[in-house]
Each structure stands twice: as structure tokens, then as C-alpha cells.
Design an enzyme around this catalytic site. Structure first.
Site, PDB file in Angstrom:
ATOM      1  N   CYS A 110      46.392  40.614  62.261  1.00 59.18           N
ATOM      2  CA  CYS A 110      44.959  40.390  62.423  1.00 59.18           C
ATOM      3  C   CYS A 110      44.277  41.591  63.081  1.00 59.18           C
ATOM      4  CB  CYS A 110      44.750  39.087  63.194  1.00 59.18           C
ATOM      5  SG  CYS A 110      43.086  38.407  63.132  1.00 59.18           S
ATOM      6  N   HIS A 111      43.677  41.413  64.247  1.00 61.26           N
ATOM      7  CA  HIS A 111      42.984  42.485  64.968  1.00 61.26           C
ATOM      8  C   HIS A 111      43.924  43.296  65.871  1.00 61.26           C
ATOM      9  CE1 HIS A 111      39.562  39.983  63.787  1.00 61.26           C
ATOM     10  NE2 HIS A 111      38.783  41.019  64.018  1.00 61.26           N
TER      11      HIS A 111
END
Length: 180
Positions: A110-111
Site C-alpha cells: 500500500c503506502h
């Protein structure tokens, strides 16, 4: 598959996407490994389900106490706030960089690649992430691909990356392979 291996999970005191912590954690345990939660402060972390508070999890050590030498691999769960906080903490950035310096596998979803960018370890790597990070990764010298999981072995350590919670099954399988 991971008997005798200890895997670090690095998360900020708040903001980690809960499912991106708990699903890989369960996969590591089910494979016989020992997951350990590392954070920047002692006590517990507050996980989130997107923007809603989730569960709290006790940490095993702080980044000031832990070293990559103590672990066989590193998992960086995502969430928007989690990696943003971690990349502003020099001890967390050092901890992440140590895994690359010692050639140990790292998995980020994800991030989480924001922390990898800050650690200076993405240049010439092929990876994926939450789509909004693709420009950041390209600007840092990475090749970005829109795939559920990318395994890059071009570098000092194997790097496994995925885009989002929907990719967790593929992420966990590739992570277990890399750590085995």
C-alpha cells in the site's frame, strides 16, 4: 517453512491499516515464523480500518532497541498515516535501511513504500504500491508496475510489494516465499 525465523513488522504508534498488519502476521505465524511488532514508541499501536479506529496491538520493541541483525525479514504494512509518520523518524528510516544493507528480504504494501523512498532504497528497483505513490516512486528512481504483487530481486535484498488490501493473498504468498 519459516521455523526458527523472526520477522519484524514496523508500524507507527497510530495509522497502520489493520488488515495489512494482521493478515501477513497470521501468514508468518501459520508458516512457523515468529512475528515481532516494532514501533517508534513503547506500549501499543492503534490500528485503523481505513479512517476508523481498529484494534490496539502491543509492541515488542522500539526502533531504538531493535536492529535488523535480530530479524530474518521485515514487513511494512500500509495505511496512509503509518508510513508518513515512519519516514519522518530517523530511527525508523535507519532500521528499514539496515535490512537492505544486510541483504535481508523486505515486504511492503500500500503506502508503505513512502518509508522505503525516505530510506533511499528504491532506485533501480521494480515495485508496485497504492496507485497515488507511483509518481513518488518513479521520481525516486524505481520502475512502477500496476500489479497485485511485484517481487524484485535486482538489488541487495528481495523486495516484495503490493498495492492494497485486495492484494493481500498474493502479497502474503510472495512474502512467505521471500522469507523462506
Amino acid at each position: 517453512m519459516l521455523e526458527g525465523k523472526t520477522i519484524a513488522f514496523l508500524a507507527a504508534p497510530a495509522g497502520v491499516e489493520q488488515v495489512e498488519l494482521t493478515e501477513p502476521w497470521k501468514a508468518i505465524k501459520d508458516a512457523g515464523g515468529t512475528p515481532k511488532l516494532i514501533s517508534t514508541k513503547e506500549g501499543e499501536i492503534q490500528a485503523f480500518d481505513h479512517l476508523d479506529k481498529g484494534d490496539r496491538f502491543p509492541i515488542d520493541a522500539t526502533v531504538g532497541q531493535a536492529q535488523a541483525a535480530d530479524f530474518d525479514g521485515l514487513v511494512l504494512p500500509g495505511g496512509v498515516a503509518n508510513p508518513d509518520f515512519l519516514r519522518m523518524n530517523p530511527k525508523a528510516v535507519r532500521f528499514v535501511r539496515e535490512f537492505f544493507d544486510t541483504g535481508k528480504p523486505v515486504a511492503a504494501i500500500c503506502h508503505a513504500p513512502w518509508t522505503l523512498i525516505e530510506a533511499g532504497v528504491v532506485r533501480d528497483r521494480t515495485m508496485t504500491s497504492w496507485p497515488s505513490l507511483q509518481t513518488d516512486l518513479r521520481n525516486a528512481g524505481a520502475t512502477w508496475q500496476d500489479k497485485e504483487v511485484v517481487v524484485c530481486t535486482e538489488g541487495p535484498s528481495t523486495l516484495v510489494t503490493s498495492r492494497m488490501p485486495d492484494d493481500l493473498k498474493a502479497f502474503c504468498e510472495a512474502t512467505l516465499d521471500a522469507f523462506a
